[in-house]
Design a protein around this motif. Structure first.
Motif, short mmCIF file in Angstrom:
data_model
loop_
_atom_site.label_atom_id
_atom_site.label_comp_id
_atom_site.label_asym_id
_atom_site.label_seq_id
_atom_site.Cartn_x
_atom_site.Cartn_y
_atom_site.Cartn_z
N PRO A 23 -24.25 0.70 15.48
CA PRO A 23 -23.49 -0.50 15.16
C PRO A 23 -22.90 -1.19 16.40
N GLU A 24 -22.84 -0.47 17.51
CA GLU A 24 -22.34 -1.05 18.76
C GLU A 24 -22.82 -0.18 19.92
N ASP A 25 -22.61 -0.66 21.14
CA ASP A 25 -23.00 0.09 22.33
C ASP A 25 -22.20 1.39 22.42
N GLY A 26 -22.84 2.44 22.90
CA GLY A 26 -22.12 3.70 23.08
C GLY A 26 -23.07 4.84 23.37
N ARG A 27 -22.52 6.05 23.31
CA ARG A 27 -23.28 7.27 23.56
C ARG A 27 -23.31 8.09 22.28
N LEU A 28 -24.50 8.54 21.90
CA LEU A 28 -24.66 9.33 20.68
C LEU A 28 -24.07 10.72 20.92
N VAL A 29 -23.06 11.07 20.13
CA VAL A 29 -22.39 12.36 20.34
C VAL A 29 -22.70 13.39 19.26
N GLU A 30 -23.20 12.93 18.09
CA GLU A 30 -23.46 13.88 17.01
C GLU A 30 -24.41 13.28 15.99
N ILE A 31 -25.36 14.09 15.54
CA ILE A 31 -26.23 13.73 14.41
C ILE A 31 -25.91 14.70 13.29
N LEU A 32 -25.58 14.18 12.13
CA LEU A 32 -25.07 15.00 11.04
C LEU A 32 -26.10 15.32 9.96
N VAL A 33 -27.33 14.88 10.15
CA VAL A 33 -28.40 15.14 9.18
C VAL A 33 -29.61 15.70 9.91
N ALA A 34 -30.53 16.24 9.15
CA ALA A 34 -31.78 16.75 9.70
C ALA A 34 -32.95 16.04 9.02
N GLU A 35 -34.10 16.04 9.66
CA GLU A 35 -35.27 15.45 9.05
C GLU A 35 -35.55 16.14 7.72
N GLY A 36 -35.82 15.36 6.69
CA GLY A 36 -36.05 15.88 5.35
C GLY A 36 -34.83 15.84 4.45
N ASP A 37 -33.63 15.66 5.02
CA ASP A 37 -32.42 15.56 4.21
C ASP A 37 -32.43 14.27 3.41
N VAL A 38 -31.69 14.27 2.30
CA VAL A 38 -31.49 13.06 1.51
C VAL A 38 -30.12 12.51 1.88
N ALA A 39 -30.07 11.22 2.20
CA ALA A 39 -28.81 10.55 2.52
C ALA A 39 -28.56 9.47 1.47
N THR A 40 -27.40 9.50 0.85
CA THR A 40 -27.06 8.47 -0.12
C THR A 40 -26.39 7.30 0.59
N GLU A 41 -26.29 6.18 -0.09
CA GLU A 41 -25.67 4.99 0.50
C GLU A 41 -24.26 5.32 0.96
N GLY A 42 -23.94 4.97 2.22
CA GLY A 42 -22.61 5.21 2.77
C GLY A 42 -22.44 6.56 3.44
N THR A 43 -23.49 7.38 3.48
CA THR A 43 -23.41 8.68 4.14
C THR A 43 -23.26 8.50 5.65
N VAL A 44 -22.34 9.24 6.25
CA VAL A 44 -22.21 9.24 7.70
C VAL A 44 -23.32 10.14 8.25
N VAL A 45 -24.24 9.54 9.01
CA VAL A 45 -25.40 10.30 9.51
C VAL A 45 -25.29 10.63 10.99
N ALA A 46 -24.43 9.90 11.70
CA ALA A 46 -24.28 10.13 13.14
C ALA A 46 -22.94 9.58 13.60
N ARG A 47 -22.56 9.98 14.81
CA ARG A 47 -21.34 9.45 15.43
C ARG A 47 -21.65 9.04 16.85
N ILE A 48 -21.11 7.89 17.26
CA ILE A 48 -21.27 7.46 18.64
C ILE A 48 -19.89 7.27 19.26
N GLU A 49 -19.85 7.45 20.55
CA GLU A 49 -18.62 7.21 21.32
C GLU A 49 -18.78 5.83 21.94
N ALA A 50 -17.96 4.90 21.49
CA ALA A 50 -18.09 3.52 21.92
C ALA A 50 -17.05 3.16 22.96
#
Length: 73
Positions: free
Chosen positions: A46-73
């Motif tokens: 959503p903005e410039d930054g550094r990817l600090v965490e990915i909270l899902v794995a390939e094959g996971d199901v993510a519903t609308e509004g799920t936090v899937v990653a965090r960036i340090e902006a």
């Protein structure tokens, strides 16, 4: 620096993770790709930054509004 949650706009399967933790991201750079109804939908920074965490794995199901990653902006 602030931690920004990256959320999904739709429900879908995590098809592919394309960014690595520690990567420098610009706004709209893809982090992962969801598959929903045979369509591939990128989830982007959503903005410039550094990817600090990915909270899902390939094959996971993510519903609308799920936090899937965090960036340090």
């Amino acid at each position: 620096m602030a931690i920004v949650d990256v959320k999904t706009d739709i429900t879908g399967n995590v098809w592919k993770i394309v960014a690595e933790v520690g990567a420098a991201l610009s706004e709209d750079d893809p982090i992962l790709i969801l598959e929903s109804m045979k369509m591939e939908i990128p989830v982007a920074a959503p903005e410039d930054g550094r990817l600090v965490e990915i909270l899902v794995a390939e094959g996971d199901v993510a519903t609308e509004g799920t936090v899937v990653a965090r960036i340090e902006a």
